[in-house]
Design a protein around this motif. Sequence first.
Motif, PDB file in Angstrom:
ATOM      1  N   THR A 128      20.933  17.320   5.829  1.00 32.70           N
ATOM      2  CA  THR A 128      20.977  18.755   6.056  1.00 32.70           C
ATOM      3  C   THR A 128      19.569  19.332   6.022  1.00 32.70           C
ATOM      4  O   THR A 128      18.791  18.991   5.127  1.00 32.70           O
ATOM      5  CB  THR A 128      21.832  19.448   4.967  1.00 32.70           C
ATOM      6  OG1 THR A 128      23.140  18.886   4.984  1.00 32.70           O
ATOM      7  CG2 THR A 128      21.920  20.953   5.217  1.00 32.70           C
ATOM      8  N   ALA A 178      26.039  29.805   5.648  1.00 27.17           N
ATOM      9  CA  ALA A 178      24.983  29.093   4.909  1.00 27.17           C
ATOM     10  C   ALA A 178      23.755  29.992   4.745  1.00 27.17           C
ATOM     11  O   ALA A 178      22.669  29.686   5.255  1.00 27.17           O
ATOM     12  CB  ALA A 178      24.621  27.799   5.626  1.00 27.17           C
ATOM     13  N   ARG A 181      20.336  28.621   3.534  1.00 24.33           N
ATOM     14  CA  ARG A 181      19.583  27.745   4.449  1.00 24.33           C
ATOM     15  C   ARG A 181      19.142  28.451   5.714  1.00 24.33           C
ATOM     16  O   ARG A 181      18.033  28.211   6.210  1.00 24.33           O
ATOM     17  CB  ARG A 181      20.465  26.532   4.823  1.00 24.33           C
ATOM     18  CG  ARG A 181      19.872  25.650   5.908  1.00 24.33           C
ATOM     19  CD  ARG A 181      20.690  24.400   6.120  1.00 24.33           C
ATOM     20  NE  ARG A 181      22.005  24.638   6.692  1.00 24.33           N
ATOM     21  CZ  ARG A 181      22.253  24.729   8.016  1.00 24.33           C
ATOM     22  NH1 ARG A 181      21.261  24.629   8.888  1.00 24.33           N
ATOM     23  NH2 ARG A 181      23.492  24.909   8.444  1.00 24.33           N
TER      24      ARG A 181
END
Length: 208
Positions: A128, A178, A181
């Motif tokens: 990721t 997310a 991120r």
Amino acid sequence: MSTRHGVFVTLEGGEGVGKSTAALRLTALLREAGHEVVATREPGGTPGAEAIRDLLLNADTELTALAQTMLHFAARADHVARVIRPALARGAVVISDRYSDSTMAYQAYGMGVEIAAVDALIRLTGLTPDITFILEVPESVSKSRIKSRGAASDRYERMDAEVMARIAQGFRAIAAAAPARCVMLDGTEPVEVVVARMRGIIQERTGR
């Protein structure tokens, strides 16, 4: 942040949002600051993945959405194993023009492949990004920029407005899911402004 020594940064978004230009400028800034930077792209990044890229972008070769998905992940598996993981292991900053969020946005949200299936393949890849910048521009700007390139359109540049709208929605959904991120950025701003913001966020979050 990941326990990896390096930093993995991805640039995402639809067609004509300015990812590639921003990636080049960001790479230059980080290198000027003394960092080892591995600039790469998807699909691509290795000889095998670049061969798959040629097939994927060829608008004259018919491929189902699922076939496209599997090809993207085949290219990604090679890219991660041969380029991204080794660079991160030695402490480099990796900047990738597209990564798995593009497959989720294009093939799942845009073309109807099951989100759960794409998510499973993402988890199988097992890597990721630390930071993902998602650029967005209005449809009119996207079309204008694609036209100004003067080259033949590839498979994805030829997609109709309805599909592109679903893809844009997909990227927004990914960012919302997310927030730690993903950072949404206005791709209509001058590239210097966009890249300066990226540079600031990387420095703030990673100390690089």
